[in-house]
Design an enzyme around this catalytic site. Structure first.
Site, PDB file in Angstrom:
ATOM      1  CB  CYS A 245     -10.961   0.587  12.433  1.00 20.46           C
ATOM      2  SG  CYS A 245     -12.105  -0.092  11.081  1.00 20.46           S
TER       3      CYS A 245
ATOM      4  CG  HIS B 291      -5.399   2.260  10.877  1.00 18.93           C
ATOM      5  ND1 HIS B 291      -5.833   1.767  12.608  1.00 18.93           N
ATOM      6  CD2 HIS B 291      -6.168   2.796  10.339  1.00 18.93           C
ATOM      7  CE1 HIS B 291      -7.103   1.609  11.904  1.00 18.93           C
ATOM      8  NE2 HIS B 291      -7.274   1.898  10.565  1.00 18.93           N
TER       9      HIS B 291
ATOM     10  CD  GLU C 289      -0.982   4.950  10.088  1.00 20.51           C
ATOM     11  OE1 GLU C 289      -1.119   4.005   9.434  1.00 20.51           O
ATOM     12  OE2 GLU C 289      -0.386   4.572  11.556  1.00 20.51           O
TER      13      GLU C 289
ATOM     14  CE  LYS D  87      -5.476  -2.297  11.791  1.00 21.69           C
ATOM     15  NZ  LYS D  87      -4.416  -1.016  12.628  1.00 21.69           N
TER      16      LYS D  87
ATOM     17  CG  HIS E 155      -8.462  -3.538  10.572  1.00 22.23           C
ATOM     18  ND1 HIS E 155      -8.978  -3.221  11.794  1.00 22.23           N
ATOM     19  CD2 HIS E 155      -8.103  -2.882   9.690  1.00 22.23           C
ATOM     20  CE1 HIS E 155      -9.550  -2.424  11.884  1.00 22.23           C
ATOM     21  NE2 HIS E 155      -9.305  -1.459  10.603  1.00 22.23           N
TER      22      HIS E 155
ATOM     23  CG  PHE F 249     -15.275   3.060   7.119  1.00 21.82           C
ATOM     24  CD1 PHE F 249     -14.021   2.824   6.987  1.00 21.82           C
ATOM     25  CD2 PHE F 249     -16.215   2.476   6.647  1.00 21.82           C
ATOM     26  CE1 PHE F 249     -13.151   2.361   6.207  1.00 21.82           C
ATOM     27  CE2 PHE F 249     -15.679   0.979   5.903  1.00 21.82           C
ATOM     28  CZ  PHE F 249     -14.861   1.243   4.773  1.00 21.82           C
TER      29      PHE F 249
END
Lengths: 81, 414
Positions: B166, B306, B317, B338, B343, B402
């Site tokens: 991502c 994010h 975050e 998002k 996403h 990830f």
């Protein structure tokens, strides 16, 4: 299946499964030069021929096909044998 | 090469909230969600039945049929975005144009051609190896989007692919900028795409407990930083930006949207899917980007988060932002688009870069929608529900993937 039936079915395959423009199809159209069918596309064409005409086409015979008309010839021969 | 600066001269995207940059930006500012119940595939037995689909995508409206059918959907999305970005920048090369040798591509993708992979594996198992498509391998490989774009738009320069999940398209943008800075290219098409609304991808992410299962309320399912968030919402699409060496862009009279001034990276070195608690990795990426841009934390006006809507990401975050910005963290608007797009995995960073660039151009920050219930662990200003006008100097855009990949980019007015 007579030759004109083979021709018409092959044309449909080329349009539907290989995405070729119907207007570009002609018996003397060359796959590589005229129809932009590269080596990967030839493999795809063989798969389509085998699946749709119920024939088996060995690689060495497939390599001889350069035009739409030759593909019709080969299928006709295979169906007759 | 110290003096080479990187500006953005073209934008292109196709994503769940818009098939063009203008439509996307309009919908982001009005808080319009692109999420709904999945239509393309059977989701009846899947835990997560919602996604941000690019609806009404008739590929042959964009790409010649012969070409399109050799490409996986992810590559089609990038191709369309790249085409639009090049056109927006006013760049079109004939074969062998000398300029085209100084133009390259960096694409980011999380999974690449996963839908084609599923189809070919199905053919292999159920019919046999003799019916696996000759286009199977070129359709699934993650680098093919960049390769295909180079072929169709005559781009002969550096061409590579970032596959950092991502964070992939944020890496693509940063890496492309570095290639320009060190003189390897003058123009780069950079961005990313994914098309992971597939049964395997939805099943796999659900098993990793990453997806929202708020199936009864698709529009409200992606709710970054809200106390009731329950996972991210899968989305698909692509985005591309034209990065260009500043003097090169000025010389040809290009429109300069913004400048890319900061690129920071780090690794959590902690867990394959979970962020390191405390957000040290994310904080180090943000600090690295500030250092790279040679600016201080006080200079950042807006953070494009994010903000995935997972429990772990949003809390971590938030902590990381506080680590970097201290008490000033509470004064910085932190927004997650998002909430509207879902996403896009490897496409996310590039869509968010476009939002960041337009935030600078227009002085308007898109909102985080679906923000209704504050979470004690997420206590910053998330620009809830309504777009906001602001004086914007520097925008930081965060992307985490990830594997523990953390990327921060910083943009400013050109």
């Amino acid at each position: 299946m007579d030759r004109s039936e083979i021709e018409s079915k092959l044309n449909d395959l080329l349009v539907d499964e290989l995405g070729i423009d119907r207007d570009a199809l002609a018996q003397d159209a060359k796959f590589e030069e005229d129809l932009d069918v590269d080596s990967l596309g030839v493999v795809e064409l063989l798969m389509a021929l085998e699946d749709n005409f119920g024939v088996k086409i060995p690689d060495e015979e497939a390599e001889q096909i350069t035009t739409v008309g030759e593909a019709v010839d080969l299928v006709e021969k295979k169906l007759a044998s | 090469m110290e003096d080479r600066r990187v500006v953005i001269t073209g934008l292109g995207t196709i994503n769940p909230v818009g098939a063009t940059v203008d439509a996307t930006w309009k919908n982001l500012l009005s808080g319009t969600s692109g999420i709904g119940r999945v239509q393309r595939i059977d989701v009846s037995d899947l835990p997560s039945k919602i996604a941000g689909e690019v609806s009404d995508f008739e590929v042959t409206d964009y790409i010649p049929k012969r070409l399109a059918r050799r490409m996986d959907r992810y590559a089609q999305f990038f191709w369309v975005a790249a085409r639009d970005a090049l056109a927006d920048a006013g760049i079109a090369y004939e074969e062998d144009d000398p300029e085209a040798y100084r133009t390259g591509v960096v694409v980011g993708t999380g999974i690449g051609g996963v839908e084609s992979f599923e189809q070919e594996i199905d053919t292999l198992f159920h019919i046999g190896p003799h019916r696996v498509s000759p286009y199977g391998i070129p359709k699934i490989i993650s680098n093919i989007a960049g390769g295909q774009v180079s072929i169709d738009f005559n781009l002969y320069g550096p061409n590579t692919t970032a596959v950092t999940a991502c964070a992939a398209s944020a890496n693509a943008l940063g890496d492309a900028g570095e290639l320009i800075k060190r003189g390897a290219a003058d123009v780069m098409v950079a961005g990313g795409a994914d098309a992971s609304i597939t049964r395997f991808a939805l099943a796999g992410f659900a098993q990793a407990r990453a997806l929202s299962t708020n199936n009864d309320d698709p529009l409200g399912a992606s709710r970054p930083f809200d106390a009731d968030r329950d996972g991210f919402v899968m989305a698909e699409g692509g985005a591309a930006l034209i990065l260009e060496e500043r003097e090169h862009a000025l010389a040809r009279g290009a429109t300069l949207y913004a400048e890319l001034v900061g690129y920071g990276m780090s690794a959590d070195a902690y867990h394959i899917t979970l962020p390191r608690p405390g957000g040290d990795g994310a904080a180090r990426a943000m600090k690295a980007a500030l250092d790279h841009a040679r600016i201080a934390p006080e200079d950042i006006s807006v953070i494009n988060a994010h903000g995935t809507s997972t429990q772990a990401n949003d809390a971590t975050e938030t902590v990381a932002i506080k680590t970097v910005f201290g008490d000033r963290a509470y004064q910085i608007p932190v927004s997650s688009i998002k909430s509207m797009t879902g996403h896009l995995l490897g496409g996310a960073g590039a869509v968010e870069a476009i939002a960041s660039v337009l935030t600078i151009r227009d002085g308007t920050i898109p909102p985080t929608i679906n923000y209704t219930t504050p979470d004690p662990e997420c206590d910053l200003d998330y620009v809830p529900n309504e777009a906001r006008e602001a004086e914007v100097r520097y925008v930081m855009s965060n992307s985490f993937g990830f594997g523990g990949h953390n990327v921060a980019l910083i943009f400013t007015a050109a």
